[in-house]
Design an enzyme around this catalytic site. Sequence first.
Site, PDB file in Angstrom:
ATOM      1  CE  LYS A   1      -1.999   1.798   4.007  1.00 17.55           C
ATOM      2  NZ  LYS A   1      -1.693   3.239   4.058  1.00 17.55           N
TER       3      LYS A   1
ATOM      4  NE  ARG B   1       0.110  12.101   6.835  1.00 16.87           N
ATOM      5  CZ  ARG B   1       0.131  13.266   7.458  1.00 16.87           C
ATOM      6  NH1 ARG B   1      -0.989  13.842   7.813  1.00 16.87           N
ATOM      7  NH2 ARG B   1       1.261  13.858   7.738  1.00 16.87           N
TER       8      ARG B   1
ATOM      9  CB  CYS C   1      -4.277   5.766  10.929  1.00 18.55           C
ATOM     10  SG  CYS C   1      -4.690   4.377   9.884  1.00 18.55           S
TER      11      CYS C   1
ATOM     12  N   PRO D   1       1.058  16.535  11.623  1.00 16.73           N
ATOM     13  CG  PRO D   1       2.850  17.685  12.573  1.00 16.73           C
ATOM     14  CD  PRO D   1       2.008  16.449  12.735  1.00 16.73           C
ATOM     15  CB  ILE D   2       1.413  18.447   6.172  1.00 21.56           C
ATOM     16  CG1 ILE D   2       0.369  19.573   6.203  1.00 21.56           C
ATOM     17  CG2 ILE D   2       0.734  17.103   6.143  1.00 21.56           C
ATOM     18  CD1 ILE D   2      -0.411  19.688   4.892  1.00 21.56           C
TER      19      ILE D   2
ATOM     20  CG  ASP E   1       3.156   1.440   9.736  1.00 24.28           C
ATOM     21  OD1 ASP E   1       2.231   1.884   9.078  1.00 24.28           O
ATOM     22  OD2 ASP E   1       4.260   2.022   9.835  1.00 24.28           O
TER      23      ASP E   1
HETATM   24  C1  UD1 Z   1       4.096   7.035   6.539  1.00 24.18           C
HETATM   25  C2  UD1 Z   1       3.272   5.780   6.410  1.00 24.18           C
HETATM   26  C3  UD1 Z   1       2.909   5.235   7.788  1.00 24.18           C
HETATM   27  C4  UD1 Z   1       4.170   5.045   8.615  1.00 24.18           C
HETATM   28  C5  UD1 Z   1       4.991   6.330   8.653  1.00 24.18           C
HETATM   29  C6  UD1 Z   1       6.324   6.166   9.353  1.00 24.18           C
HETATM   30  C7  UD1 Z   1       2.049   6.101   4.351  1.00 24.18           C
HETATM   31  C8  UD1 Z   1       0.738   6.324   3.704  1.00 24.18           C
HETATM   32  N1  UD1 Z   1       2.057   6.079   5.671  1.00 24.18           N
HETATM   33  O1  UD1 Z   1       3.264   8.000   7.172  1.00 24.18           O
HETATM   34  O2  UD1 Z   1       2.243   3.991   7.614  1.00 24.18           O
HETATM   35  O3  UD1 Z   1       3.789   4.702   9.931  1.00 24.18           O
HETATM   36  O4  UD1 Z   1       5.270   6.783   7.314  1.00 24.18           O
HETATM   37  O5  UD1 Z   1       7.060   5.148   8.770  1.00 24.18           O
HETATM   38  O6  UD1 Z   1       3.055   5.891   3.705  1.00 24.18           O
HETATM   39  N2  UD1 Z   1       5.837  14.892  10.974  1.00 24.18           N
HETATM   40  C9  UD1 Z   1       5.904  16.243  11.292  1.00 24.18           C
HETATM   41  N3  UD1 Z   1       5.728  17.142  10.268  1.00 24.18           N
HETATM   42  C10 UD1 Z   1       5.520  16.757   8.990  1.00 24.18           C
HETATM   43  C11 UD1 Z   1       5.467  15.380   8.687  1.00 24.18           C
HETATM   44  C12 UD1 Z   1       5.631  14.467   9.713  1.00 24.18           C
HETATM   45  O7  UD1 Z   1       6.081  16.618  12.442  1.00 24.18           O
HETATM   46  O8  UD1 Z   1       5.384  17.632   8.116  1.00 24.18           O
HETATM   47  C13 UD1 Z   1       6.004  13.896  12.073  1.00 24.18           C
HETATM   48  C14 UD1 Z   1       4.722  13.070  12.272  1.00 24.18           C
HETATM   49  O9  UD1 Z   1       3.799  13.732  13.116  1.00 24.18           O
HETATM   50  C15 UD1 Z   1       5.280  11.806  12.898  1.00 24.18           C
HETATM   51  C16 UD1 Z   1       6.635  11.651  12.208  1.00 24.18           C
HETATM   52  O10 UD1 Z   1       6.958  12.938  11.679  1.00 24.18           O
HETATM   53  O11 UD1 Z   1       5.462  11.978  14.267  1.00 24.18           O
HETATM   54  C17 UD1 Z   1       6.638  10.619  11.105  1.00 24.18           C
HETATM   55  O12 UD1 Z   1       5.696  10.961  10.118  1.00 24.18           O
HETATM   56  P1  UD1 Z   1       5.896  10.597   8.582  1.00 24.18           P
HETATM   57  O13 UD1 Z   1       7.190   9.894   8.398  1.00 24.18           O
HETATM   58  O14 UD1 Z   1       5.622  11.804   7.777  1.00 24.18           O
HETATM   59  O15 UD1 Z   1       4.735   9.548   8.346  1.00 24.18           O
HETATM   60  P2  UD1 Z   1       3.683   9.526   7.172  1.00 24.18           P
HETATM   61  O16 UD1 Z   1       4.349   9.850   5.883  1.00 24.18           O
HETATM   62  O17 UD1 Z   1       2.477  10.294   7.582  1.00 24.18           O
END
Ligand code: UD1
Length: 416
Positions: free
Chosen positions: A22, A92, A116, A122-123, A305
């Site tokens: 996925k 997401r 989830c 945040p982004i 995960d």
């Molecule tokens: C992706 C995966 C998810 C996995 C995660 C970590 C997908 C669809 N999902 O999620 O299954 O658990 O990677 O391996 O691929 N963060 C910030 N600011 C941002 C972006 C992230 O603070 O702009 C923080 C998040 O809150 C979190 C951490 O960084 O605490 C990791 O997030 P991230 O690696 O971005 O995970 P996803 O891409 O959302």
Amino acid sequence: MKAISVKEASCLKGTIAIQGSKNTVLPIIAATILTSGISVIYNCPDIIDVHVMCELLNCLNIRTCYKEHTLTIDTNDAAYNSLPYELTGRLRSSVLMLGAMLARWGRAEIGMPGGCTIGTRPIDIHLEGFSKMNVDIEEYGDCLRCKTFYMQGCDFVLRYPSVGATENLLLAACGAKGRTVLRGAAKEPEIIELCNYLVSLGILIDGIGTDVLVIKGTGCIGCSDYVNVYDRIVAGTYLLMSCGIPADIRLTGIDEIHYIRNVLRVCAGLGLNVVRLEHYLHIQSSGIVCPGDFATGIYPEFPTDLLPMLITVLTKAMGESSVTETVFENRFAVVSELRRLGARVNVNGNRVYIDGNDKLTGHTVKATDLRQGAAMVTAGLMASGYTTITDTSFIQRGYEDIVGDLKGVGAVLEYI
Ligand code: UD1
């Protein structure tokens, strides 16, 4: 919302074919926005998130046809449009449309992403990177409006190796003028696959597999087919499940064992015996679980995960265990539901303590997100009597057919 009724399993025996990934295929689907022509994605899982991603492409006049794990995407008539929150809020990875649309049209107006509920998610890192590329960003209500007249390559340091931000900035960099350097980038297998796909489209990328990625955007992007890799988290789900229940299972479809070495190491410590044969992994366990102290982390550490699965299996361990979550701040929904089944599990900060030696008792529990939902199915197989898991549509966001897979190894469970 459907529910699943699960009967305690005395042993699991048979074969499970691991579905396509996925988290790999969703960014690849977003990347097709950069192309003009017809691309075919093979081994594409039949899951809700893939179908929602296709609906998002359809909003951009991109035609999609899904048949028997093959997704055909025709971008010949692609046309800019905004993407509604009703769709983007369902997953997401919708946030990746931003990078791809900026690369193609220099603008994107899209609803906020969903996904989830495992923390605030945040982004800000995605948006910081876009700003550095000369993109103007405006937030209004549930939407984001991004625009640039001239997307400029940049040198950007990610303050955390976010998987999503690395993917989004990689996609945007394909359409930027000049060179983009991403420092502190994520190194997950999903990033490597995306980079390799972009290279197959004609983008120049150096440093693939490292935390410094150098991308040279190009105006001319071809088309390319893609064969999706297996889902390392689904494979990990069944590996961990087999630790907690006596098992003799063949896992097929795992061509690149490298991606799950971290999970295999943990499973071996829990008591699982894994033999790699030419066409499958042969896994055997007595269902006796050894306790231990574990932590999740960024790749190549143990994946966050699989934290709910690991905690679930450790309820049965012969002694106390702990698991520390280092990636998301709120991935502990599994704890309250396991307590309903009689587990002695406690959260303190970002660490979960599991007493072990628990025999779970069947009850009604709730799936609250994708991976916690899969852990609840596992708990149901470990618990005495019958367990009902409600709200199981979360599980279908990422598991093609968890009920069918488990019936194939002799488990008794069904949708009700
Ligand atoms: C992706 C995966 C998810 C996995 C995660 C970590 C997908 C669809 N999902 O999620 O299954 O658990 O990677 O391996 O691929 N963060 C910030 N600011 C941002 C972006 C992230 O603070 O702009 C923080 C998040 O809150 C979190 C951490 O960084 O605490 C990791 O997030 P991230 O690696 O971005 O995970 P996803 O891409 O959302």
